[in-house]
Scaffold this motif. Sequence first.
Motif, mmCIF file in Angstrom:
data_model
loop_
_atom_site.group_PDB
_atom_site.id
_atom_site.type_symbol
_atom_site.label_atom_id
_atom_site.label_comp_id
_atom_site.label_asym_id
_atom_site.label_seq_id
_atom_site.Cartn_x
_atom_site.Cartn_y
_atom_site.Cartn_z
ATOM 1 N N LEU A 196 0.827 -1.205 0.000
ATOM 2 C CA LEU A 196 0.000 0.000 0.000
ATOM 3 C C LEU A 196 0.859 1.252 0.000
ATOM 4 O O LEU A 196 1.808 1.350 0.765
ATOM 5 N N ASP A 197 0.501 2.189 -0.845
ATOM 6 C CA ASP A 197 1.226 3.454 -0.919
ATOM 7 C C ASP A 197 0.747 4.449 0.126
ATOM 8 O O ASP A 197 1.511 5.287 0.586
ATOM 9 N N ASP A 198 -0.510 4.362 0.486
ATOM 10 C CA ASP A 198 -1.121 5.323 1.391
ATOM 11 C C ASP A 198 -0.844 4.942 2.847
ATOM 12 O O ASP A 198 -1.301 3.897 3.323
ATOM 13 N N GLU A 199 -0.103 5.788 3.545
ATOM 14 C CA GLU A 199 0.281 5.493 4.922
ATOM 15 C C GLU A 199 -0.922 5.455 5.871
ATOM 16 O O GLU A 199 -0.939 4.680 6.819
ATOM 17 N N THR A 200 -1.922 6.284 5.608
ATOM 18 C CA THR A 200 -3.123 6.293 6.455
ATOM 19 C C THR A 200 -3.840 4.957 6.364
ATOM 20 O O THR A 200 -4.195 4.357 7.378
ATOM 21 N N GLN A 201 -4.046 4.486 5.151
ATOM 22 C CA GLN A 201 -4.733 3.207 4.976
ATOM 23 C C GLN A 201 -3.878 2.054 5.505
ATOM 24 O O GLN A 201 -4.404 1.111 6.102
ATOM 25 N N LYS A 202 -2.595 2.135 5.299
ATOM 26 C CA LYS A 202 -1.679 1.103 5.814
ATOM 27 C C LYS A 202 -1.798 1.010 7.337
ATOM 28 O O LYS A 202 -1.906 -0.081 7.896
ATOM 29 N N GLN A 203 -1.802 2.150 8.010
ATOM 30 C CA GLN A 203 -1.904 2.192 9.467
ATOM 31 C C GLN A 203 -3.270 1.692 9.943
ATOM 32 O O GLN A 203 -3.353 0.883 10.868
ATOM 33 N N LYS A 204 -4.333 2.170 9.310
ATOM 34 C CA LYS A 204 -5.684 1.761 9.703
ATOM 35 C C LYS A 204 -5.880 0.259 9.560
ATOM 36 O O LYS A 204 -6.403 -0.396 10.463
ATOM 37 N N LEU A 205 -5.475 -0.278 8.426
ATOM 38 C CA LEU A 205 -5.645 -1.714 8.212
ATOM 39 C C LEU A 205 -4.730 -2.528 9.105
ATOM 40 O O LEU A 205 -5.131 -3.570 9.614
ATOM 41 N N GLY A 206 -3.520 -2.067 9.300
ATOM 42 C CA GLY A 206 -2.611 -2.764 10.210
ATOM 43 C C GLY A 206 -3.191 -2.848 11.614
ATOM 44 O O GLY A 206 -3.172 -3.906 12.250
ATOM 45 N N ASP A 207 -3.737 -1.731 12.093
ATOM 46 C CA ASP A 207 -4.376 -1.712 13.407
ATOM 47 C C ASP A 207 -5.585 -2.646 13.441
ATOM 48 O O ASP A 207 -5.799 -3.370 14.417
ATOM 49 N N LEU A 208 -6.382 -2.630 12.374
ATOM 50 C CA LEU A 208 -7.558 -3.494 12.313
ATOM 51 C C LEU A 208 -7.151 -4.964 12.308
ATOM 52 O O LEU A 208 -7.725 -5.773 13.044
ATOM 53 N N PHE A 209 -6.147 -5.322 11.511
ATOM 54 C CA PHE A 209 -5.701 -6.721 11.464
ATOM 55 C C PHE A 209 -5.180 -7.173 12.830
ATOM 56 O O PHE A 209 -5.458 -8.288 13.262
ATOM 57 N N ASN A 210 -4.440 -6.311 13.511
ATOM 58 C CA ASN A 210 -3.954 -6.648 14.856
ATOM 59 C C ASN A 210 -5.118 -6.868 15.817
ATOM 60 O O ASN A 210 -5.096 -7.790 16.637
ATOM 61 N N PHE A 211 -6.130 -6.017 15.718
ATOM 62 C CA PHE A 211 -7.322 -6.154 16.555
ATOM 63 C C PHE A 211 -8.025 -7.484 16.275
ATOM 64 O O PHE A 211 -8.359 -8.232 17.201
ATOM 65 N N ILE A 212 -8.235 -7.792 15.002
ATOM 66 C CA ILE A 212 -8.904 -9.048 14.634
ATOM 67 C C ILE A 212 -8.087 -10.237 15.119
ATOM 68 O O ILE A 212 -8.639 -11.189 15.686
ATOM 69 N N ASP A 213 -6.784 -10.187 14.913
ATOM 70 C CA ASP A 213 -5.918 -11.296 15.345
ATOM 71 C C ASP A 213 -5.991 -11.515 16.852
ATOM 72 O O ASP A 213 -5.956 -12.655 17.318
ATOM 73 N N SER A 214 -6.112 -10.432 17.622
ATOM 74 C CA SER A 214 -6.190 -10.585 19.083
ATOM 75 C C SER A 214 -7.573 -11.070 19.522
ATOM 76 O O SER A 214 -7.688 -11.816 20.487
ATOM 77 N N GLY A 264 -13.444 -10.276 4.149
ATOM 78 C CA GLY A 264 -12.315 -9.862 3.321
ATOM 79 C C GLY A 264 -12.262 -8.349 3.202
ATOM 80 O O GLY A 264 -13.248 -7.651 3.470
ATOM 81 N N PHE A 265 -11.105 -7.868 2.782
ATOM 82 C CA PHE A 265 -10.869 -6.432 2.690
ATOM 83 C C PHE A 265 -10.161 -6.112 1.380
ATOM 84 O O PHE A 265 -9.369 -6.905 0.881
ATOM 85 N N SER A 266 -10.442 -4.937 0.847
ATOM 86 C CA SER A 266 -9.687 -4.436 -0.293
ATOM 87 C C SER A 266 -9.535 -2.929 -0.135
ATOM 88 O O SER A 266 -10.252 -2.303 0.653
ATOM 89 N N VAL A 267 -8.597 -2.390 -0.874
ATOM 90 C CA VAL A 267 -8.263 -0.977 -0.726
ATOM 91 C C VAL A 267 -8.329 -0.288 -2.075
ATOM 92 O O VAL A 267 -7.843 -0.809 -3.075
ATOM 93 N N ALA A 268 -8.954 0.876 -2.068
ATOM 94 C CA ALA A 268 -8.975 1.757 -3.234
ATOM 95 C C ALA A 268 -8.392 3.101 -2.788
ATOM 96 O O ALA A 268 -8.094 3.295 -1.596
ATOM 97 N N LYS A 269 -8.254 3.988 -3.703
ATOM 98 C CA LYS A 269 -7.604 5.258 -3.402
ATOM 99 C C LYS A 269 -8.231 5.991 -2.209
ATOM 100 O O LYS A 269 -7.525 6.500 -1.346
ATOM 101 N N ASN A 270 -9.567 6.021 -2.167
ATOM 102 C CA ASN A 270 -10.236 6.829 -1.150
ATOM 103 C C ASN A 270 -11.048 6.046 -0.126
ATOM 104 O O ASN A 270 -11.778 6.642 0.657
ATOM 105 N N HIS A 271 -10.945 4.722 -0.160
ATOM 106 C CA HIS A 271 -11.726 3.942 0.796
ATOM 107 C C HIS A 271 -11.155 2.539 0.986
ATOM 108 O O HIS A 271 -10.336 2.080 0.208
ATOM 109 N N ILE A 272 -11.639 1.907 2.040
ATOM 110 C CA ILE A 272 -11.388 0.494 2.309
ATOM 111 C C ILE A 272 -12.722 -0.208 2.133
ATOM 112 O O ILE A 272 -13.738 0.247 2.673
#
Length: 123
Positions: free
Chosen positions: A11-29, A54-62
Amino acid sequence: METFADFLQSLDDETQKQKLGDLFNFIDSEFPNIDKRIAWNQPMYTDHDTFIIGFSVAKNHISVAPEKAGLRQFEREIKENNYELLKEIFKIKKSQPINKELIRDMIAFNIEDKKNCKTFWRK
């Protein structure tokens, strides 16, 4: 792409990278016993080889895809969060927070609802 970490790194977008990373960590826990896989270049969670979410990412949304049954079960909550509800998915705008409890509830619903499911997708 083989892992969720690979997906996030792509992912190029740092905001989406951070949001999804946090979400994946939450789901994993919250759900340490469900499986993760990348399919169709998208991260998804499965349980006993059946699709959960499942999840996917576009320029302006998840995009979040819990299958139609999961969408219909939580339609009110999706709308209350001002997420865009479509036929098979709902979209969380880049500017919106992710309601992790809603995602958790969808996953719990799908795990229970599909506990006897023998196929990847609902029939």
